[in-house]
Design a protein around this motif. Structure first.
Motif, PDB file in Angstrom:
ATOM      1  N   MET A   1      64.845 -25.578 -60.158  1.00 13.49           N
ATOM      2  CA  MET A   1      64.179 -24.996 -61.298  1.00 13.49           C
ATOM      3  C   MET A   1      64.998 -23.839 -61.836  1.00 13.49           C
ATOM      4  O   MET A   1      65.603 -23.106 -61.080  1.00 13.49           O
ATOM      5  N   ALA A   2      64.944 -23.696 -63.125  1.00 13.10           N
ATOM      6  CA  ALA A   2      65.670 -22.590 -63.748  1.00 13.10           C
ATOM      7  C   ALA A   2      64.943 -21.282 -63.499  1.00 13.10           C
ATOM      8  O   ALA A   2      63.725 -21.248 -63.312  1.00 13.10           O
ATOM      9  N   ASN A   3      65.709 -20.222 -63.495  1.00 12.93           N
ATOM     10  CA  ASN A   3      65.127 -18.901 -63.325  1.00 12.93           C
ATOM     11  C   ASN A   3      64.402 -18.511 -64.613  1.00 12.93           C
ATOM     12  O   ASN A   3      65.003 -18.482 -65.673  1.00 12.93           O
ATOM     13  N   PRO A   4      63.096 -18.251 -64.572  1.00 16.49           N
ATOM     14  CA  PRO A   4      62.375 -17.932 -65.799  1.00 16.49           C
ATOM     15  C   PRO A   4      62.876 -16.622 -66.408  1.00 16.49           C
ATOM     16  O   PRO A   4      63.095 -15.638 -65.717  1.00 16.49           O
ATOM     17  N   SER A   5      63.063 -16.650 -67.735  1.00 18.27           N
ATOM     18  CA  SER A   5      63.634 -15.494 -68.406  1.00 18.27           C
ATOM     19  C   SER A   5      62.598 -14.438 -68.754  1.00 18.27           C
ATOM     20  O   SER A   5      62.932 -13.288 -68.948  1.00 18.27           O
ATOM     21  N   ASN A   6      61.365 -14.814 -68.880  1.00 17.66           N
ATOM     22  CA  ASN A   6      60.327 -13.838 -69.176  1.00 17.66           C
ATOM     23  C   ASN A   6      59.019 -14.253 -68.508  1.00 17.66           C
ATOM     24  O   ASN A   6      58.938 -15.279 -67.857  1.00 17.66           O
ATOM     25  N   THR A   7      58.005 -13.456 -68.695  1.00 19.81           N
ATOM     26  CA  THR A   7      56.742 -13.732 -68.012  1.00 19.81           C
ATOM     27  C   THR A   7      56.061 -14.989 -68.554  1.00 19.81           C
ATOM     28  O   THR A   7      55.380 -15.676 -67.801  1.00 19.81           O
ATOM     29  N   LYS A   8      56.231 -15.312 -69.832  1.00 22.52           N
ATOM     30  CA  LYS A   8      55.643 -16.544 -70.369  1.00 22.52           C
ATOM     31  C   LYS A   8      56.247 -17.767 -69.695  1.00 22.52           C
ATOM     32  O   LYS A   8      55.532 -18.694 -69.314  1.00 22.52           O
ATOM     33  N   ASP A   9      57.568 -17.764 -69.553  1.00 18.69           N
ATOM     34  CA  ASP A   9      58.216 -18.891 -68.889  1.00 18.69           C
ATOM     35  C   ASP A   9      57.801 -18.985 -67.428  1.00 18.69           C
ATOM     36  O   ASP A   9      57.602 -20.079 -66.902  1.00 18.69           O
ATOM     37  N   ALA A  10      57.674 -17.851 -66.785  1.00 18.84           N
ATOM     38  CA  ALA A  10      57.244 -17.842 -65.383  1.00 18.84           C
ATOM     39  C   ALA A  10      55.820 -18.379 -65.263  1.00 18.84           C
ATOM     40  O   ALA A  10      55.520 -19.171 -64.361  1.00 18.84           O
ATOM     41  N   TRP A  11      54.948 -17.982 -66.167  1.00 19.64           N
ATOM     42  CA  TRP A  11      53.566 -18.455 -66.123  1.00 19.64           C
ATOM     43  C   TRP A  11      53.510 -19.949 -66.371  1.00 19.64           C
ATOM     44  O   TRP A  11      52.763 -20.665 -65.703  1.00 19.64           O
ATOM     45  N   ARG A  12      54.301 -20.436 -67.321  1.00 21.91           N
ATOM     46  CA  ARG A  12      54.348 -21.879 -67.589  1.00 21.91           C
ATOM     47  C   ARG A  12      54.821 -22.646 -66.357  1.00 21.91           C
ATOM     48  O   ARG A  12      54.254 -23.672 -66.001  1.00 21.91           O
ATOM     49  N   MET A  13      55.875 -22.137 -65.739  1.00 24.02           N
ATOM     50  CA  MET A  13      56.421 -22.804 -64.568  1.00 24.02           C
ATOM     51  C   MET A  13      55.381 -22.837 -63.445  1.00 24.02           C
ATOM     52  O   MET A  13      55.136 -23.889 -62.844  1.00 24.02           O
ATOM     53  N   TRP A  14      54.744 -21.717 -63.167  1.00 23.18           N
ATOM     54  CA  TRP A  14      53.779 -21.656 -62.073  1.00 23.18           C
ATOM     55  C   TRP A  14      52.512 -22.437 -62.375  1.00 23.18           C
ATOM     56  O   TRP A  14      51.889 -22.972 -61.444  1.00 23.18           O
TER      57      TRP A  14
END
Length: 112
Positions: free
Chosen positions: A1-14
């Motif tokens: 998985m790619a390293n999420p660049s911001n909190t929105k991407d991190a939330w989407r991934m999780w």
């Protein structure tokens, strides 16, 4: 998985990880709780009521759909996002049905 660049991407991934990993785990825990409430010698008696289990299954599918839809935030075309969500929920529902049928059949529970 790619390293999420911001909190929105991190939330989407999780949200995707929680949907695909949490959905089966939650149903496994529910089956474990149901089995622990039954007498192994008489599996037809006891357990969580069927109406409560059905409500749980429906609610978990709705939660799964919401998490999958949220995880697809980078897909800008709404019809495509809905189609992918529908396919994912169909896969999840199929897995849930097969899992519950296996649980009922292998444990001798005649609730069908």
């Amino acid at each position: 998985m790619a390293n999420p660049s911001n909190t929105k991407d991190a939330w989407r991934m999780w949200s995707g990880v929680v949907a695909w990993a949490g959905f089966p785990a939650l149903h496994g825990l529910w089956m474990l709780a149901d089995w622990s409430l039954r007498d192994p010698a008489l599996p037809m008696s006891g357990g969580i009521p069927n109406s409560v289990t059905s409500a749980f299954q429906g609610a978990s599918l709705i939660g799964f759909a919401i998490l999958i839809f949220a995880s697809l935030g980078r897909v800008r075309l709404l019809p495509l996002r809905l189609l992918i969500t529908l396919v994912a929920v169909s896969i999840g529902a199929g897995g849930m049905i097969l899992g519950w049928l296996s649980y009922v059949i292998h444990n001798g529970i005649d609730t069908l």
